[in-house]
Design an enzyme around this catalytic site. Structure first.
Site, PDB file in Angstrom:
ATOM      1  N   HIS A 228      13.728  16.080  75.398  1.00 44.68           N
ATOM      2  CA  HIS A 228      12.888  16.893  74.897  1.00 44.68           C
ATOM      3  C   HIS A 228      12.111  17.521  76.040  1.00 44.68           C
ATOM      4  O   HIS A 228      11.669  17.393  77.148  1.00 44.68           O
ATOM      5  CB  HIS A 228      11.794  15.902  73.999  1.00 44.68           C
ATOM      6  N   GLU A 231       8.887  24.342  77.376  1.00 45.89           N
ATOM      7  CA  GLU A 231       9.669  25.302  78.727  1.00 45.89           C
ATOM      8  C   GLU A 231       8.914  26.604  78.420  1.00 45.89           C
ATOM      9  O   GLU A 231       9.192  27.156  77.675  1.00 45.89           O
ATOM     10  CB  GLU A 231      11.006  24.890  78.541  1.00 45.89           C
ATOM     11  N   HIS A 260      11.079  21.797  72.422  1.00 50.76           N
ATOM     12  CA  HIS A 260      12.240  21.097  71.735  1.00 50.76           C
ATOM     13  C   HIS A 260      11.527  19.545  71.525  1.00 50.76           C
ATOM     14  O   HIS A 260      11.279  19.044  72.391  1.00 50.76           O
ATOM     15  CB  HIS A 260      13.256  20.781  72.746  1.00 50.76           C
ATOM     16  N   SER A 405      20.002  23.199  79.131  1.00 53.63           N
ATOM     17  CA  SER A 405      19.598  22.100  79.914  1.00 53.63           C
ATOM     18  C   SER A 405      18.777  22.646  81.058  1.00 53.63           C
ATOM     19  O   SER A 405      18.584  23.708  81.188  1.00 53.63           O
ATOM     20  CB  SER A 405      20.748  21.447  80.593  1.00 53.63           C
ATOM     21  N   SER A 410      18.876  29.512  78.016  1.00 51.60           N
ATOM     22  CA  SER A 410      18.798  29.252  76.567  1.00 51.60           C
ATOM     23  C   SER A 410      19.497  30.414  75.817  1.00 51.60           C
ATOM     24  O   SER A 410      19.287  31.591  76.636  1.00 51.60           O
ATOM     25  CB  SER A 410      17.554  28.772  75.820  1.00 51.60           C
ATOM     26  N   HIS A 429      23.845  23.222  69.136  1.00 54.20           N
ATOM     27  CA  HIS A 429      22.399  23.241  68.926  1.00 54.20           C
ATOM     28  C   HIS A 429      21.991  23.169  70.279  1.00 54.20           C
ATOM     29  O   HIS A 429      20.841  23.289  70.683  1.00 54.20           O
ATOM     30  CB  HIS A 429      21.965  21.766  68.318  1.00 54.20           C
ATOM     31  N   GLY A 432      24.709  20.082  75.403  1.00 57.64           N
ATOM     32  CA  GLY A 432      25.627  18.821  75.397  1.00 57.64           C
ATOM     33  C   GLY A 432      25.618  17.856  76.498  1.00 57.64           C
ATOM     34  O   GLY A 432      24.817  18.313  77.425  1.00 57.64           O
TER      35      GLY A 432
END
Length: 502
Positions: A228, A231, A260, A405, A410, A429, A432
Site C-alpha cells: 500500500h 505516492e 492504494h 511497483s 504507473s 490491477h 504483480g
C-alpha cells in the site's frame, strides 16, 4: 489426484495467439469451462517456470501454480464463459491474484467464494490530479514527503486520526462515501468519480462480527503496510490527449497523487469469519472443490448472502478509508504550499476497486445475464457509454488505474468494448510479484535496496527497512511488462492506454 510430469501438463495448455493461452478442460478435475491467461514472453516464462517447479518430486505446500489456480476456478459450480488470468497474475489464496470469474445468478448451484475476492476487500486505487508541476514540487520534495507521513498513519498496527466511535462506524459501513460527504471529508464531486459511487447498497453491518468492527474502528484513515502507498507521481507521457483532457491531465510534468489501500484488518476479519461458515455450508450442501482454499457457498444460501452483505460493508469501509486519506492528503499539500486544496485543483480523477464481487449485467451467448463477477487483483474496465460510469467519461470509457511497483511507472487506461466481451469488463490491477514477501526478506539486502532508492532520488523517509525490500525491483514486476500486452496487443483487448505516470 494423479500427479503428472511437466510435459504431460503442457499438453493441456495451448497458445492461441502471441500473448494468450488456453487451458483445456481436463487440466484439473471437473472443469466446467476452459481457462485463459494473458502474458508476454517474460510473464510467460514466470508462469511456466512456476508450473515446472510444481511438478518436481517433493514440491508440496504453499500456493498452487497460477495456471492450476485458474483451472481450479474453472471447476467451480455456476461459472460461465472462462476463468480468466490477467497479465499481472501470480499465485494467491484460492484464486490467483489477477484471476477473475463470473457466476450465473440464475443458476441455483452458483457460488460465491471469499478466495475470489481476497482478504483485503476493496483494496483499490484512487488518483488525484493537481495544478502543480514537477518544478514546483522538486525543491520541497523531502518536506512534502514528510508532510504526508505526518498526516497519514502508515504501517502495521497504525491507528487513524479520523474521529470515530462505534455508532459512526456502523453508519460508515452502511453509507460508504455518503458518510464521508456528510462528515465533510470529501467533496461532492469525489463520489461521482468513484466505482459504485463509493457505496455498495447491499451492505448490512449486522452481518459483520464484533471482532471485525473492533479491528476496523481504530484503522480508518490509515494506509497500512505491504504494497500500500500514497505516492506523488508525475505525468511522464500522454498517449490519448482527448481522454487525458477529460480527466484533467493536460501537460507533461503535471503532479498527481495515487493512493492504494483497502479495508485493512476489518476486511481481513470479514473474510476469515466467512471462510469458517462456508466450510460448514460446503459439507451441508455437498459442494466439492479442487482446493480447500476455494471454500464457497451457494449465492442464495444464508451463508452466501451473509458474506455478500458483510463484504459490501467492508467495501464501504475501504471507500471511507481512501476518502479519509484523500482528505489528509489535501491537508498535507495545502499546508506545504500555504494554500487550499481547491486552489491546488486537487480533484479525484477516479477510484477503482480490485478485490470485490459484484452483481453485473453481461452478455453471455448473445443474451444479457445477471452475473456475480469476482475480481481478485483485477480492475473493472467498462467501455464508453456504459450506464455505470460517470457522465464525464461516457465518451472515453472508465478510467482504469494500474499502479506500478516502487520506483517504476504507473498507467492510466480506459475500458473498451472488446474487453467487455472477452474479460467481462476486467483488466489487470498492478505490477504483480516475482518473489514472495518471505523470500524477499531472506534474500534481499537492506543496504543494497536503500542504494537503489537513493540513486532514484527517493526521499529519505521512504527508505524504510521493510518497505525497501518489499518494493525491491527484483521482487516486483514492472508495469511496462503487462501494460503493453493490455493496451497494444490485439490478443489482450481489455483496456486502451491513456497515460503514464512515474
Amino acid at each position: 489426484m494423479v500427479v503428472r510430469d511437466y510435459n504431460t501438463e503442457l499438453t493441456y495448455i495451448e497458445r492461441i495467439s502471441t500473448n494468450s493461452f488456453r487451458i483445456k478442460k481436463g487440466f484439473q478435475p471437473n472443469m466446467n469451462v476452459e481457462g485463459i491467461f494473458y502474458a508476454n514472453s517474460r510473464l510467460e516464462k514466470l508462469m511456466f517456470d512456476e508450473l515446472r517447479n510444481s511438478c518436481r518430486p517433493g514440491m508440496t505446500g504453499g500456493f498452487l501454480p497460477g495456471v492450476k489456480q485458474i483451472a481450479n476456478v474453472a471447476a467451480l459450480p455456476g461459472i460461465v464463459g472462462r476463468s480468466v488470468g490477467l497479465p499481472d497474475i501470480h499465485s494467491g489464496y484460492g484464486f490467483a491474484i489477477g484471476n477473475m470469474a463470473a457466476f450465473d445468478m440464475s443458476d441455483p448451484t452458483s457460488i460465491v467464494s471469499p478466495g475470489g475476492v481476497g482478504f483485503d476487500i476493496n483494496c483499490g486505487v484512487r488518483l488525484l490530479r493537481t495544478n502543480l508541476f514537477e518544478k514546483d514540487v522538486k525543491p520541497v520534495q523531502e518536506q512534502l514527503a514528510q508532510s504526508l507521513f505526518d498526516h497519514i498513519p502508515v504501517g502495521v498496527g497504525s491507528k487513524g486520526i479520523i474521529p470515530m466511535n462505534a455508532h459512526d462506524l456502523e453508519e460508515a459501513l452502511e453509507m460508504g462515501m455518503d458518510w464521508s460527504l456528510r462528515e465533510g471529508y470529501v467533496w461532492a464531486e469525489d463520489k461521482e468519480h468513484c466505482e459504485e459511487y463509493g457505496r455498495m447498497l447491499t451492505a448490512d453491518p449486522s452481518k459483520v462480527s464484533m471482532r471485525a468492527k473492533k479491528r476496523g474502528l481504530p484503522q480508518l484513515g490509515t494506509l497500512g503496510a505491504g504494497n500500500h502507498y500514497a505516492e506523488i507521481q508525475v505525468v511522464e507521457e500522454i498517449y490519448d490527449k482527448y481522454a487525458a483532457s477529460k480527466m484533467g491531465i493536460e501537460e507533461l510534468g503535471q503532479i498527481c497523487v495515487m493512493i492504494h489501500s483497502g479495508s485493512r484488518g476489518f476486511g481481513h476479519q470479514v473474510a476469515t469469519d466467512a471462510l469458517v461458515e462456508m466450510e460448514k455450508a460446503m459439507k451441508r450442501d455437498k459442494i466439492e472443490t479442487n482446493d480447500r482454499q476455494l471454500a464457497c457457498a451457494r449465492i442464495n444460501s444464508v451463508e452466501g448472502q451473509n458474506y455478500l452483505k458483510a463484504m459490501s460493508a467492508a467495501a464501504n469501509f475501504a471507500w471511507v478509508n481512501r476518502s479519509s486519506m484523500t482528505f489528509l492528503t489535501r491537508q498535507a499539500f495545502a499546508k506545504q504550499f500555504n494554500t487550499t486544496p481547491d486552489d491546488l485543483d486537487m480533484h479525484v480523477i477516479y477510484d477503482v476497486s480490485h478485490n470485490v464481487a459484484k452483481i453485473e449485467e453481461h452478455i453471455v451467448d448473445g443474451r444479457p445475464k445477471q452475473l456475480l463477477v469476482h475480481r481478485k487483483g483485477s480492475t473493472r474496465a467498462f467501455p464508453p457509454h456504459h450506464p455505470l460510469i460517470p457522465v464525464d467519461y461516457q465518451l472515453t470509457g472508465q478510467p482504469v488505474l494500474v499502479g506500478g511497483s516502487m520506483g517504476t511507472c504507473s498507467f492510466v487506461l480506459t475500458g473498451t468494448e472488446k474487453g467487455m466481451a472477452e474479460t467481462f469488463g476486467s483488466t489487470c490491477h498492478g505490477a504483480g510479484r516475482s518473489l514472495s514477501r518471505a523470500k524477499s526478506r531472506r534474500n534481499l539486502d537492506y543496504r543494497t535496496s536503500c542504494g537503489i532508492w537513493r540513486r532514484r532520488e527517493f526521499p529519505s523517509g521512504w527508505r524504510r527497512r521493510s518497505w525497501s525490500r518489499r518494493k525491491h525491483p527484483i521482487r516486483t514486476r514492472t508495469c511496462v511488462m503487462w501494460c503493453r500486452p493490455v493496451t497494444t496487443w490485439a490478443s489482450v483487448p481489455s483496456a486502451s492506454s491513456c497515460g503514464r505516470l512515474r
